[in-house]
Design an enzyme around this catalytic site. Structure first.
Site, PDB file in Angstrom:
ATOM      1  N   GLU A 242      35.912  15.745  -3.097  1.00 44.70           N
ATOM      2  CA  GLU A 242      35.248  15.410  -1.829  1.00 44.70           C
ATOM      3  C   GLU A 242      34.297  16.556  -1.468  1.00 44.70           C
ATOM      4  OE1 GLU A 242      36.877  13.840   2.406  1.00 44.70           O
ATOM      5  OE2 GLU A 242      37.432  15.903   1.924  1.00 44.70           O
TER       6      GLU A 242
ATOM      7  N   GLU B 239      36.104   9.588  15.924  1.00 46.51           N
ATOM      8  CA  GLU B 239      36.126  10.921  15.328  1.00 46.51           C
ATOM      9  C   GLU B 239      36.495  11.967  16.385  1.00 46.51           C
ATOM     10  OE1 GLU B 239      36.106  13.137  13.048  1.00 46.51           O
ATOM     11  OE2 GLU B 239      36.269  11.748  11.381  1.00 46.51           O
TER      12      GLU B 239
ATOM     13  N   ARG C  24      40.824  22.159   4.571  1.00 52.53           N
ATOM     14  CA  ARG C  24      39.579  21.432   4.813  1.00 52.53           C
ATOM     15  C   ARG C  24      38.421  22.346   5.218  1.00 52.53           C
ATOM     16  NH1 ARG C  24      40.549  15.661   5.844  1.00 52.53           N
ATOM     17  NH2 ARG C  24      42.701  15.240   5.310  1.00 52.53           N
TER      18      ARG C  24
ATOM     19  N   GLU D 148      29.536   9.496   9.494  1.00 49.68           N
ATOM     20  CA  GLU D 148      29.871   9.600  10.920  1.00 49.68           C
ATOM     21  C   GLU D 148      28.603   9.418  11.754  1.00 49.68           C
ATOM     22  OE1 GLU D 148      33.492  12.831  10.220  1.00 49.68           O
ATOM     23  OE2 GLU D 148      31.541  13.526  10.907  1.00 49.68           O
TER      24      GLU D 148
ATOM     25  N   ARG E 148      32.046  18.099   1.148  1.00 49.54           N
ATOM     26  CA  ARG E 148      32.123  17.946   2.600  1.00 49.54           C
ATOM     27  C   ARG E 148      30.884  18.434   3.359  1.00 49.54           C
ATOM     28  NH1 ARG E 148      37.094  17.125   4.611  1.00 49.54           N
ATOM     29  NH2 ARG E 148      36.761  18.451   6.430  1.00 49.54           N
TER      30      ARG E 148
ATOM     31  N   ASP F 250       0.842  -1.199   0.000  1.00 51.12           N
ATOM     32  CA  ASP F 250       0.000   0.000   0.000  1.00 51.12           C
ATOM     33  C   ASP F 250       0.879   1.251   0.000  1.00 51.12           C
ATOM     34  OD1 ASP F 250      -1.773   2.036   0.402  1.00 51.12           O
ATOM     35  OD2 ASP F 250      -2.452   1.380   2.375  1.00 51.12           O
TER      36      ASP F 250
ATOM     37  N   GLU G  18      31.750   8.753   3.607  1.00 51.81           N
ATOM     38  CA  GLU G  18      32.421   8.714   4.915  1.00 51.81           C
ATOM     39  C   GLU G  18      31.406   9.083   5.998  1.00 51.81           C
ATOM     40  OE1 GLU G  18      35.833  11.269   4.818  1.00 51.81           O
ATOM     41  OE2 GLU G  18      36.580  10.436   2.927  1.00 51.81           O
TER      42      GLU G  18
ATOM     43  N   GLU H  18      33.558   7.007  12.905  1.00 48.54           N
ATOM     44  CA  GLU H  18      33.461   6.992  11.449  1.00 48.54           C
ATOM     45  C   GLU H  18      33.941   5.642  10.939  1.00 48.54           C
ATOM     46  OE1 GLU H  18      34.980  10.403   9.267  1.00 48.54           O
ATOM     47  OE2 GLU H  18      35.916   9.064   7.793  1.00 48.54           O
TER      48      GLU H  18
ATOM     49  N   HIS I 188      30.960  12.983   4.287  1.00 53.00           N
ATOM     50  CA  HIS I 188      31.713  13.470   3.137  1.00 53.00           C
ATOM     51  C   HIS I 188      31.530  12.499   1.975  1.00 53.00           C
ATOM     52  CE1 HIS I 188      34.642  15.470   6.224  1.00 53.00           C
ATOM     53  NE2 HIS I 188      33.461  16.061   6.175  1.00 53.00           N
TER      54      HIS I 188
END
Length: 444
Positions: A333, A189, A316, A134, A335, A53, A132, A196, A245
């Site tokens: 990447e 982490e 970063r 976490e 982030r 359904d 990645e 992670e 990430h």
């Protein structure tokens, strides 16, 4: 990737004493749903004849058009290792189809397939994702409800005895490996109680299936350790939130088209166009990649989560980082994504954004190789660095005005997603929160 036939599955089910099969799918909000059937119904399921359904699933269909069919993807067959006591439980991830045999446009998995077809029409054969994710581990109380008590005081890459989540994390890895995952790393982490686990990249559809399976395994094994695992982006004030990430790359017939040994930073023109597309549409896809009210408590300066639209090969703090590996491992990447995102929808809009850059040969801005968090607002504006939306409400408004991202979701998913998220924002906006009472009860 392992390819299974119907006969393979029936044989494995018999040999492994499988008693039940979960036919799994994902709703628009990213929640895993399943219809559990006894082994006697396996043949019917493999023949795409299992109905459910659809009107009872968030964002699917109205009650007068509720019949939907589950089409199992045979390659997603897996037996859950922790279910052996009274006969095992296996699962198949399904695509959702209408009664007339057409793919249901409100199915996030089918929607990602649709965007992947657009990619193939441009000459690319694979869109690969290395996630990645976490998560936090909290202790359960005597009633089995999650508390805010963390199970450790560990920090980044800490080792036991500080990291009391190590045994739980190790068990999660063992279960995942038994289910066919190739785990690349697992570690504590930055924040206490935060972990992670990274697994090997795969094509986007398979990787999204793996993310959903991963979440299920993490929560199941954590509970066996008396812990509650949460993928909530920011469960605690004053510490890092949880991200997911996403390492992205485009391939054509086994060749990574992001790699060019003669290019600046050994990146191809295609990679630069893709980066430019992602940066251009980043404010618009944020409602999908960061889809909860809580997501925006993570996207603030000072906690390693990117809140500025920029890219870099070195630091970063920007939204996009270019990891050092080259050759087949060349990737970007992204982030900003968090683990509350529906992975199928997140990949659809990220791919759509990148392909818009490729189709229009967009040029990315200059890379930013200094810490954006310590730049002033004026310095950021001078460098052309824009902010991501600061709230879910703002993110929804920005998304609705971007035709590329709307088309990445399709009309059905877009309309139902917006409706559900506006309700969520309104519930948050009209609620009186403890912070307000602490601030204002005595002052006024």
């Amino acid at each position: 990737m392992v390819k299974f036939t119907k006969d393979d599955i029936k044989k494995m089910a018999t040999e492994e004493n499988v008693k039940f099969i979960r036919l799994q799918f994902t709703d628009i909000l990213g929640t895993i749903k399943n219809v559990e059937i006894p082994i006697s119904q396996l043949e019917k399921a493999l023949d795409n004849k299992m109905m459910f359904d659809g009107s009872s699933i968030e964002g699917f269909v109205r009650i007068e058009e509720s019949d939907m069919y589950l089409y199992p993807d045979l390659d997603t067959w897996v037996i859950f290792p922790w279910t052996a006591e009274k006969g095992k439980v296996a699962r198949l991830i399904c695509d959702i189809y209408n009664p007339d045999g057409t793919p249901f446009e409100g199915d996030p998995r089918n929607n990602l397939r649709r965007v992947l077809k657009e990619m193939e029409e441009l000459g690319f054969t694979d869109f690969n994702l290395g996630p990645e994710p976490e998560f936090f581990l909290f202790k359960l109380d005597e009633k089995g409800e999650p508390t805010l008590e963390l199970n450790d005081n560990g920090g980044y890459f800490d080792l036991a005895p500080t990291d009391l989540g190590e045994n739980c994390r190790r068990d999660i890895v063992l279960e995942l490996e038994e289910m066919g995952f190739e785990i690349e790393a697992s570690h504590h982490e930055v924040a206490p109680g935060q972990h992670e686990i990274d697994f090997k990249y795969a094509n986007a559809l398979t990787a999204c299936d793996q993310i959903q399976t991963f979440k299920l395994v993490v929560k199941t094994i954590a509970r066996k350790h008396g812990l509650h695992a949460t993928f909530m982006p920011k469960p605690l004030f004053g510490v890092n939130g949880s991200g997911m990430h996403c390492n992205l790359s485009l391939f054509t017939n086994g060749k990574n088209v992001f790699y060019d040994p003669t290019g600046d930073l050994e990146l191809s023109d295609t990679a630069r166009y893709f980066i430019a597309g992602v940066l251009k549409h980043a404010p618009s896809f944020t409602a999908v990649t960061n889809p909860t009210v809580n997501s925006y408590k993570r996207l603030v300066p000072g906690y390693e989560a990117p809140c500025y639209v920029a890219w870099s090969a070195r630091n970063r703090s920007p939204l996009i980082r270019i990891p050092a590996s080259r050759g087949l491992s060349t990737r970007i990447e992204v982030r900003s994504v968090d683990p509350s995102a529906n992975p199928y929808l997140a990949m659809a809009v990220l791919l759509k954004a990148g392909l818009d850059g490729v189709k229009n040969e967009l040029t990315p801005p200059a890379s930013v190789d200094r810490n954006i968090y310590i730049m002033s607002k004026e310095e950021r504006e001078e460098a052309g660095i824009h902010d991501l939306p600061a709230t879910l409400a703002l993110a929804l408004d920005v998304m609705a005005s971007d035709n590329v991202i709307v088309s990445g979701l399709g009309d059905h998913i877009f309309e139902h997603f917006i409706e559900a998220k506006e309700i969520e924002w309104d519930m948050f906006r009209t609620q009186v929160h403890p912070w307000e009472r602490e601030q204002y009860m005595k002052m006024y």
